[in-house]
Design an enzyme around this catalytic site. Structure first.
Site: not given
Length: 196
Positions: A71-73
């Site tokens: 995941c990344d944001q």
């Protein structure tokens, strides 16, 4: 519930670990060894997706038979990417610059099956309209919510960051916290994991 494969979350984020715990699936959290930085001429969505996939691939060698979640944001406002400030001073500057502005949060999720070399991927887009904030309000918020420095855009929406926000438009309310759960469920089902 039948879990046929080991499930690995390639993240040291306690926020994402907490989100995944809500699904009551057995998993292990492993810190990925992957440098996080945007590339020149890369969009915020592309950065988020590349970093999410990079994190998942970085632990694949250790767990070749597992399903790996990455995941990344990345936040976007005023034609620039906003990552995690990692300091109070940078968080103050960041929040002052986005006061009264719309932020777009790109939350990327991947599920990597190294044994089959199969990668499921999605980038969720959440639009957040920030309230107009005074410097006093920003300082007060950061004193009460010290973990905000570890959140993209310094807005920890699941905590007191809700006080900073006027409106949110999203198809998955989990995505703003960092883990787009609705798409993760689709990916797990596609890999034969019986969720219920």
């Amino acid at each position: 519930m039948k879990i046929k494969k080991r499930l690995i979350l390639a993240s040291s984020s306690r926020f994402r670990q907490q989100q995944l715990k809500h699904l009551q699936l057995p998993f292990e959290a492993i810190k990925p060894e992957f440098e996080e930085y945007p590339l020149f001429n890369e969009t915020a969505a592309q950065t988020a997706l590349r970093l999410a996939a990079g994190k998942a691939h970085s632990v694949a060698e250790q767990f070749p038979e597992a399903l790996i979640i990455g995941c990344d944001q990345v936040a976007w406002c005023n034609n620039r990417q906003l990552g995690k400030p990692l300091s109070v001073a940078k968080a103050q500057q960041m929040l002052a610059s986005v006061s009264g502005q719309e932020l777009i949060f790109y939350s990327a999720i991947v599920l990597f099956n190294p044994a089959e070399n199969r990668l499921h991927q999605h980038v969720d887009e959440t639009r957040v309209l920030m309230r107009k904030l005074t410097l006093t309000q920003i300082d007060h918020y950061l004193r009460l919510e010290p973990d905000a420095i570890y959140c993209a855009g310094a807005a920890k929406s699941e905590g007191l960051g809700a006080l900073l926000i006027k409106r949110i438009h999203s198809t998955d309310p989990n995505a703003l916290i960092g883990l787009p759960i609705f798409h993760l469920i689709d990916f797990l089902l596609a890999e034969g994991i019986d969720i219920l």
